[in-house]
Design a protein around this motif. Structure first.
Motif: not given
Length: 308
Positions: A115-130
């Motif tokens: 659970t914690l591994s998923s929650l901590v790394n989920v914010f990486l989704y928002f650092i990218y742009e096309p």
């Protein structure tokens, strides 16, 4: 993938003579390693090399792949730490062992790690742009410029670096050192008592019983340390020297070779555990042999059916 699947099936059947909590940890590590192979190797490396322009290159999926890569690596690493700590408690803390080294506690620890591994790394989704947009479809991933200038993102980046791999690497080294120290002290004490009670040539059954469990612990944690050593050194070097992580398209650059070699060994760490289990646990080898024989017998029957 086949090796990890075989290990999951064998351990799930609980026919290897291992305790319940050890089986839960080993199965969870095998599942995490299987996820690493699926996401980091197949969906990221292989797909990126052989299918550079595919639906996986669409920015949302590209961002999701990054989250899955880091998340599964984090799961595999911290489950190794959890297993090492469990064995440290079992060997060195006899009072705590009764409460901690149980199936129920192992399930809780594994659930918390996932659970914690998923929650901590989920914010990486928002650092990218096309990189660019074609026909209203965003393609590929580029890190936003705010990631390098924002204090919040800089803090988050440091937290990720500390959580994986710096802190786990140090914890595993420390726990193994304490475990080895405790084993040496306990073995000396038992040998003195055993020599007083029996003849010198007779072996202590308690020490012999511990050997395979200890060998399994040190093999898993030792392989992790060796295979993550270069990746750990690369992370520390990048942070201290303040250089770019990726050296562009110059494949002869020493920093690029160091980085990619670390990634290669990091990926290899997700493949080696099944061979450790088979090498140390005789019952695992027996189950593998039985599985191969059964598969061959099914193949022979199928071939005969087709023939007649």
């Amino acid at each position: 993938m086949i090796a990890n699947l075989a290990v999951i099936i064998i351990l799930y059947r609980k026919t290897c003579g291992l305790s319940g909590c050890i089986i839960y940890y080993l199965v969870s590590i095998a599942v995490a390693d299987l996820l690493v192979i699926t996401t980091a190797v197949i969906l990221n490396r292989i797909a990126g090399i052989f299918f550079p322009i595919s639906f996986l290159s669409i920015t949302p999926l590209c961002s999701l792949r990054s989250v899955l890569n880091y998340g599964t690596f984090s799961m595999s690493v911290w489950l190794t730490v959890a297993f090492t700590f469990d064995r440290f408690v079992a060997i060195c803390c006899q009072k705590l062992k009764i409460k901690y080294c149980t199936k129920r506690m192992a399930v809780r620890v594994v659930a918390v790690v996932y659970t914690l591994s998923s929650l901590v790394n989920v914010f990486l989704y928002f650092i990218y742009e096309p990189v660019y947009i074609a026909k209203s479809i965003p393609w590929f991933c580029s890190i936003k410029s705010t990631f390098y200038t924002s204090l919040v993102w800089a803090t988050y980046d440091w937290i990720l670096t500390i959580l994986t791999p710096c802190l786990p690497f140090v914890l595993i080294l420390l726990l193994n050192a304490l475990t080895i120290k405790n084993i040496l002290i306990a073995n000396r004490a038992r040998k003195r008592l055993w020599v007083q009670k029996t003849v010198k040539n007779q072996s202590d059954p308690e020490i012999e019983k511990r050997k395979k469990s200890i060998a399994l612990l040190f093999s898993i944690s030792g392989s992790f340390i060796l295979l993550y050593l270069l990746f750990f050194a690369t992370v520390v070097f990048v942070r201290i020297a303040d250089i770019n992580y990726f050296s562009g398209s110059n494949f002869n650059d020493s920093n690029f070779i160091l980085e990619e070699s670390g990634f290669m060994l990091q990926l290899l760490s997700s493949c080696i555990n099944p061979f450790i289990y088979a090498g140390i646990q005789g019952k695992v080898r027996d189950e593998l042999k039985n599985g191969v024989k059964y598969s061959l017998s099914l193949f022979v029957r199928f071939y005969k059916c087709l023939k007649y």
